[in-house]
Design a protein around this motif. Sequence first.
Motif, mmCIF file in Angstrom:
data_model
loop_
_atom_site.group_PDB
_atom_site.id
_atom_site.type_symbol
_atom_site.label_atom_id
_atom_site.label_comp_id
_atom_site.label_asym_id
_atom_site.label_seq_id
_atom_site.Cartn_x
_atom_site.Cartn_y
_atom_site.Cartn_z
ATOM 1 N N THR A 72 28.359 -68.833 -15.547
ATOM 2 C CA THR A 72 29.552 -69.313 -16.250
ATOM 3 C C THR A 72 30.725 -68.420 -15.906
ATOM 4 O OG1 THR A 72 28.221 -70.147 -18.092
ATOM 5 C CG2 THR A 72 30.564 -69.830 -18.490
ATOM 6 N N ARG A 73 31.783 -69.020 -15.417
ATOM 7 C CA ARG A 73 33.005 -68.285 -15.092
ATOM 8 C C ARG A 73 34.011 -68.496 -16.218
ATOM 9 N NH1 ARG A 73 35.245 -65.947 -10.731
ATOM 10 N NH2 ARG A 73 33.478 -66.632 -9.455
ATOM 11 N N ILE A 74 34.538 -67.399 -16.727
ATOM 12 C CA ILE A 74 35.533 -67.455 -17.799
ATOM 13 C C ILE A 74 36.855 -66.933 -17.259
ATOM 14 C CG2 ILE A 74 36.152 -66.703 -20.128
ATOM 15 C CD1 ILE A 74 32.591 -66.283 -19.115
ATOM 16 N N ASP A 75 37.873 -67.742 -17.358
ATOM 17 C CA ASP A 75 39.232 -67.331 -17.018
ATOM 18 C C ASP A 75 40.086 -67.406 -18.275
ATOM 19 O OD1 ASP A 75 39.525 -66.750 -14.085
ATOM 20 O OD2 ASP A 75 38.573 -68.730 -13.960
ATOM 21 N N MET A 76 41.054 -66.508 -18.344
ATOM 22 C CA MET A 76 41.868 -66.411 -19.555
ATOM 23 C C MET A 76 43.322 -66.180 -19.174
ATOM 24 S SD MET A 76 41.224 -63.880 -22.798
ATOM 25 C CE MET A 76 42.310 -63.910 -24.233
ATOM 26 N N ARG A 77 44.184 -66.727 -19.988
ATOM 27 C CA ARG A 77 45.622 -66.562 -19.788
ATOM 28 C C ARG A 77 46.288 -66.303 -21.131
ATOM 29 N NH1 ARG A 77 49.598 -71.405 -17.811
ATOM 30 N NH2 ARG A 77 51.598 -70.285 -17.975
ATOM 31 N N SER A 78 47.239 -65.384 -21.147
ATOM 32 C CA SER A 78 48.001 -65.072 -22.353
ATOM 33 C C SER A 78 49.465 -64.939 -21.971
ATOM 34 C CB SER A 78 47.489 -63.771 -22.992
ATOM 35 O OG SER A 78 48.196 -63.475 -24.184
ATOM 36 N N ALA A 79 50.343 -65.644 -22.704
ATOM 37 C CA ALA A 79 51.760 -65.688 -22.339
ATOM 38 C C ALA A 79 52.633 -65.626 -23.584
ATOM 39 C CB ALA A 79 52.066 -66.961 -21.549
ATOM 40 N N GLY A 118 55.847 -60.688 -35.868
ATOM 41 C CA GLY A 118 55.597 -62.112 -35.901
ATOM 42 C C GLY A 118 55.809 -62.786 -34.566
ATOM 43 N N THR A 119 55.825 -62.012 -33.464
ATOM 44 C CA THR A 119 55.963 -62.612 -32.138
ATOM 45 C C THR A 119 54.723 -63.432 -31.813
ATOM 46 O OG1 THR A 119 55.106 -60.564 -31.172
ATOM 47 C CG2 THR A 119 57.499 -60.819 -31.276
ATOM 48 N N THR A 120 54.915 -64.473 -31.019
ATOM 49 C CA THR A 120 53.855 -65.445 -30.751
ATOM 50 C C THR A 120 53.457 -65.404 -29.289
ATOM 51 O OG1 THR A 120 54.691 -66.872 -32.508
ATOM 52 C CG2 THR A 120 53.219 -67.872 -30.901
ATOM 53 N N ASP A 121 52.156 -65.353 -29.047
ATOM 54 C CA ASP A 121 51.602 -65.443 -27.704
ATOM 55 C C ASP A 121 50.660 -66.637 -27.643
ATOM 56 O OD1 ASP A 121 52.894 -63.043 -26.984
ATOM 57 O OD2 ASP A 121 51.225 -61.868 -27.797
ATOM 58 N N ASP A 122 50.800 -67.447 -26.600
ATOM 59 C CA ASP A 122 49.920 -68.584 -26.393
ATOM 60 C C ASP A 122 48.788 -68.181 -25.454
ATOM 61 O OD1 ASP A 122 51.298 -70.800 -27.846
ATOM 62 O OD2 ASP A 122 52.930 -70.229 -26.502
ATOM 63 N N ILE A 123 47.574 -68.569 -25.817
ATOM 64 C CA ILE A 123 46.377 -68.122 -25.109
ATOM 65 C C ILE A 123 45.532 -69.320 -24.727
ATOM 66 C CG2 ILE A 123 44.229 -66.795 -25.342
ATOM 67 C CD1 ILE A 123 45.811 -64.985 -27.319
ATOM 68 N N ALA A 124 44.980 -69.275 -23.520
ATOM 69 C CA ALA A 124 44.055 -70.307 -23.056
ATOM 70 C C ALA A 124 42.844 -69.638 -22.423
ATOM 71 C CB ALA A 124 44.731 -71.236 -22.050
ATOM 72 N N VAL A 125 41.659 -70.117 -22.781
ATOM 73 C CA VAL A 125 40.408 -69.634 -22.194
ATOM 74 C C VAL A 125 39.723 -70.823 -21.542
ATOM 75 C CG1 VAL A 125 38.161 -68.577 -22.637
ATOM 76 C CG2 VAL A 125 40.180 -67.790 -23.900
ATOM 77 N N ILE A 142 55.587 -57.989 -17.369
ATOM 78 C CA ILE A 142 54.877 -59.243 -17.125
ATOM 79 C C ILE A 142 54.510 -59.829 -18.479
ATOM 80 C CG2 ILE A 142 52.876 -60.332 -16.050
ATOM 81 C CD1 ILE A 142 52.755 -57.997 -14.115
ATOM 82 N N VAL A 143 55.012 -61.011 -18.780
ATOM 83 C CA VAL A 143 54.760 -61.613 -20.086
ATOM 84 C C VAL A 143 53.850 -62.828 -19.993
ATOM 85 C CG1 VAL A 143 56.936 -60.758 -21.035
ATOM 86 C CG2 VAL A 143 56.865 -63.011 -19.936
ATOM 87 N N ASP A 144 53.344 -63.107 -18.803
ATOM 88 C CA ASP A 144 52.412 -64.222 -18.605
ATOM 89 C C ASP A 144 51.284 -63.707 -17.712
ATOM 90 O OD1 ASP A 144 51.062 -66.604 -18.171
ATOM 91 O OD2 ASP A 144 52.892 -67.790 -18.030
ATOM 92 N N VAL A 145 50.125 -63.422 -18.308
ATOM 93 C CA VAL A 145 49.023 -62.761 -17.615
ATOM 94 C C VAL A 145 47.856 -63.733 -17.499
ATOM 95 C CG1 VAL A 145 47.390 -60.840 -17.695
ATOM 96 C CG2 VAL A 145 49.748 -60.512 -18.472
ATOM 97 N N SER A 146 47.287 -63.839 -16.298
ATOM 98 C CA SER A 146 46.165 -64.741 -16.065
ATOM 99 C C SER A 146 45.131 -64.064 -15.176
ATOM 100 C CB SER A 146 46.647 -66.042 -15.403
ATOM 101 O OG SER A 146 45.547 -66.871 -15.070
#
Length: 269
Positions: A228-235, A212-219, A107-111
């Motif tokens: 406060t609800r915090i959700d996070m995604r890393s892909a 040097g691999t790149t992962d995009d992250i959103a919080v 799994i390379v896209d985790v949320s």
Amino acid sequence: MFRRPAPPPTGWATSSRFAAVFAFEAVLICLVLLRFHLAPMSAAFAALVGSLLVALMALLFALVAFVLVWHKGERGFGRALTGFVLALVLLAPAGFASWLALSVPAIVDVSTDTADPPLLSRAAKDRPADANPATYPAGSADHQREALPQIQSLLIDIPPDDIRKLVLRLMQERRWRVVADLRLAETAARVRLPDIAPSDRIEAVATSTLFGTTDDIAVRIRADDGKTRIDMRSASRYGSYDFGANAAHVQNFLTDLRDRALLPDQASQ
């Protein structure tokens, strides 16, 4: 009386040393290409795999040379040993990485929120055409919930603005590059759109030290019934295996965020 010249080392030993040295230099070049993005990721990884196959050949050549030296007394033990050691230096980390890839979910896209994942708006613009899509894979939600049940949203009794400060601080400590800091809650309040749930979103880019691999992250930070609800995604931008990196990004980050939020002096700074 003339001394008979010593026979040359067995060709297996010479071939082992030559192949191992070639593979060692090729792997170093591939790592430089990957780390500094000097070549397309897929091409650099293909070259890396090819270099490791040459190292495997060097290992097999060395084993044949050892047998010939032991049973037939042929020369070339030093060359075979050089090839054997260099090949092991290259293949041992590769073997560990292969075991790790097979032992973690593909799994390379985790949320944390598979029904409504945080958007990767900046990644959608920055990712090249040959990269993975920035949209969350629709068919992976059930697989992720089964394989990674520990990946959950975080609900904290701390104001959203304080959580946002902690998120930015933790990203800075990890040396993630913040590429977007969207204050959506302020925008909704300013334009008086009460139907929009108050939320902020911070996007960042994480780059591994070795490859040097790149992962995009959103919080995503959202007010939820006084908390406060915090959700996070890393892909991952590339590839179908991440060796568990994205799940580790999410789990470790949210654990640190929760621990920091429980400390009053940290949460209010």
